[in-house]
Structure formats: C-alpha cells, structure tokens
Design a protein around this motif. Structure first.
Motif, PDB file in Angstrom:
ATOM      1  N   ARG A 278     -14.095  72.037 -48.318  1.00  0.00           N
ATOM      2  CA  ARG A 278     -14.350  73.488 -48.244  1.00  0.00           C
ATOM      3  C   ARG A 278     -15.775  73.743 -47.756  1.00  0.00           C
ATOM      4  O   ARG A 278     -16.024  74.701 -47.014  1.00  0.00           O
ATOM      5  CB  ARG A 278     -14.122  74.117 -49.609  1.00  0.00           C
ATOM      6  CG  ARG A 278     -14.388  75.620 -49.661  1.00  0.00           C
ATOM      7  CD  ARG A 278     -13.464  76.387 -48.703  1.00  0.00           C
ATOM      8  NE  ARG A 278     -13.734  77.813 -48.737  1.00  0.00           N
ATOM      9  CZ  ARG A 278     -13.128  78.667 -49.561  1.00  0.00           C
ATOM     10  NH1 ARG A 278     -12.216  78.218 -50.432  1.00  0.00           N
ATOM     11  NH2 ARG A 278     -13.406  79.946 -49.532  1.00  0.00           N
TER      12      ARG A 278
ATOM     13  N   LYS B 295     -11.743  71.889 -39.108  1.00  0.00           N
ATOM     14  CA  LYS B 295     -12.126  73.179 -39.698  1.00  0.00           C
ATOM     15  C   LYS B 295     -12.436  74.219 -38.610  1.00  0.00           C
ATOM     16  O   LYS B 295     -12.560  75.407 -38.924  1.00  0.00           O
ATOM     17  CB  LYS B 295     -13.351  73.027 -40.593  1.00  0.00           C
ATOM     18  CG  LYS B 295     -13.309  71.857 -41.569  1.00  0.00           C
ATOM     19  CD  LYS B 295     -12.116  71.854 -42.465  1.00  0.00           C
ATOM     20  CE  LYS B 295     -12.184  70.747 -43.495  1.00  0.00           C
ATOM     21  NZ  LYS B 295     -12.332  69.393 -42.927  1.00  0.00           N
TER      22      LYS B 295
ATOM     23  N   SER C 156     -15.870  73.623 -44.039  1.00  0.00           N
ATOM     24  CA  SER C 156     -15.231  74.819 -43.498  1.00  0.00           C
ATOM     25  C   SER C 156     -16.172  76.014 -43.572  1.00  0.00           C
ATOM     26  O   SER C 156     -16.268  76.810 -42.624  1.00  0.00           O
ATOM     27  CB  SER C 156     -13.940  75.122 -44.262  1.00  0.00           C
ATOM     28  OG  SER C 156     -13.333  76.311 -43.791  1.00  0.00           O
TER      29      SER C 156
END
Length: 309
Positions: free
Chosen positions: A128, A221, A131
């Motif tokens: 994450r 991503k 991203s």
C-alpha cells in the motif's frame, strides 16, 4: 491368488501418509511485489513529521555578469525565497492485527503464528505504501507532475521517440523510468518492430530493459484504465534537487525506517492486538525532476482482461 488380493498384502500410500510429516511452507501472499520504487528512492528523515520545501522565488531574476574592466559597472542582486513554502506532512498507513492467544499458543509449530501474521500484514502495508507514493492525491508522483512536464504519446503505443521526449524534460541526471509492466512490454514490442531492441541492465540481481542507458522500472501500482497507462521519469536525491521519500525516524517499536509494531495488550476475549504503522510521504524538490507520458496504450482490452478488474 488374485492380483487384487496381492495388493492388499502391502501397506497402501494413503495409510502410510498418516505416519509421515508433511513439509509445510509459510503462507504465500500473491500480491507481494519487488517494490523497486521504495528501493530506488533516497529516504530523508523528517523531524516532527513536517517537511518544509523552501524554493527560490523568480530564479531568473538573479543577475550576474562577467567581470568588467570598470568595476563600477558590476551588477548587484539578491536571491529571494518563497514566503509560503509548501509543507509535507507524513501520512500513516496503519492497521491493527488481532491474534487469538489460543491460536498462537497451540498452533505455532513449525511456524510461529504471530510472526507470520505480522510478516504478512507488514508486506500488505508496504504494498500500500508504494501505491500511495505513486497515486496519493496529495503527495503522490502522478499528482505532483508540473503541467509543463506532462506529455502525450505520438502514436498511442510507447515508442523510443516518446521516451526521448521525456528525457528532454528530465535531462539533468535522470534516474529511471517507472511504469506498469504491460507498458514496458509494449515499449519492447515497438523497439523490436523498429529494429532497435533495447539493451538490459542488472540491478538488485534482476534484469531491466533500458533506453539511453536509463532503466525502465516496473510497478503494478501505476494505474491502467481502459487499456492505457502512464510512464514516469524521475530524478532522485536531495543533492540533485530530485524526488525524495520522507519517513519518521526513531518510532517506538521501530522495525524498519518509518515502520513500527506495538503490542496493544490482550483483551477479555483473549485477543492479542498489535498496532502496525508506516509513516511516509514524498516530495518533488524541483519541477524538472519529474515528468510523465500520458495516454500510453498497452494493448487491446481483451488481451489483458484481468488487468482492468
């Protein structure tokens, strides 16, 4: 005696397996990627979670001149600063991991349940993080490209000419291109079609395609929408006035830079909780450190259906 009766005189495979120990792997998490972007960025420690980016105001107004015979003609000048510089605040990617003590007590051999739960959760948080570094609407790369640094492809598919155009925008010590793996494949096809197959370079023990000596770094991503994506070009490092990652040092329970794991206790239901936090941000120190090629076609929708889910 029949062949069937003979077979019953020997121990069968299914029964024998009941006495055998199976070799067990740790849980495999399919979303884990190499996360090259976080490896290639220079990371700056940030005091108190705030990073103030000071810039020179009207840099072309700073006047200098070659020395004159008459020193009375020397120009005078000063360097002005922006009065309201941008400040970056570290963002947290965080979650609370719950593990029942009965599970960790009884089922931690051969693999420690708490260790594996933490490992898998941390891997998810780091995915994450990458991203957010690309897509965050406040500090992400795609949101911080200056208007004059945005280009569109000449033909749709990414070509050597397109990447050359990007290099004219980030020509001061460019570091790497960053794009979706499908865009790299599309660029390779275009190069092969033109008879200029791109060479490769070895980084971190892996092979990467290059253009003009600059590696093309893949990241899943980078978003793909309707068969199109983007190609970024970055210069990195504070001494180059490039792109830098930001993190908070010295966190309680620090496991790695910017990442902490803290035990929160066990509740009345025998659930042990762990707070996992990763504090990070990203800053583009100079507009010409980042450029993007937009509307990059990677192929037809039906060729890559899973990509668009």
């Amino acid at each position: 005696m029949s062949a069937q009766h003979d077979a019953q005189l020997a121990l069968g495979d299914n029964a024998a397996r009941q006495l055998a120990n199976a070799t067990k792997t740790v849980p495999q998490l399919s979303i884990i990627s190499p996360r090259w972007l976080t490896h290639l960025l220079q990371w700056q420690p940030v005091e108190a979670g705030i990073y103030r980016l000071n810039k020179v105001r009207n840099p072309r107004d700073v006047r200098v001149a070659c020395s004159q015979r008459d020193e009375s003609e020397l120009p005078s000048t000063f360097v002005d600063y922006e009065e309201q510089p941008r400040e970056y605040f570290l963002n947290a990617v965080t979650t609370v991991l719950d593990v029942h003590t009965r599970v960790s007590d009884l089922y931690s051999s051969p693999h420690d349940q708490i260790k594996e739960q933490l490992r898998l959760t941390i891997e998810t948080i780091k995915e994450r993080q990458e991203s957010e570094l690309i897509n965050n609407p406040d500090y992400g790369l795609l949101a911080n490209v200056a208007d004059e640094q945005r280009l569109s492809t000449l033909t749709g598919a990414p070509t050597p000419d397109d990447l050359d155009d990007l290099l004219t925008r980030v020509w001061k010590e460019p570091g790497f291109f960053l794009t979706h793996p499908l865009a790299i494949a599309a660029f390779g096809r275009e190069c092969t079609r033109r008879g200029v197959p791109p060479p490769t370079v070895s980084l971190f023990g892996s092979q990467f395609l290059t253009w003009r000596g600059i590696p093309l770094i893949p990241s899943d991503k980078v978003p793909v929408e309707d068969g199109k994506t983007r190609i970024l070009l970055l210069r990195t490092g504070d001494k180059r006035q490039g792109v830098v990652g930001l993190f908070q040092p010295g966190l309680a329970g620090e496991q790695s830079p910017g990442l902490s794991v803290r035990f929160m206790g066990i509740n009345r239901n025998a659930i042990a909780s762990y707070l996992i936090s990763l504090y990070c941000s990203l800053a583009v120190l100079s507009d010409d450190a980042l450029a993007v090629l937009e509307d990059v076609e990677i192929g037809k929708y039906h060729d890559y259906p899973d990509t668009y889910k």
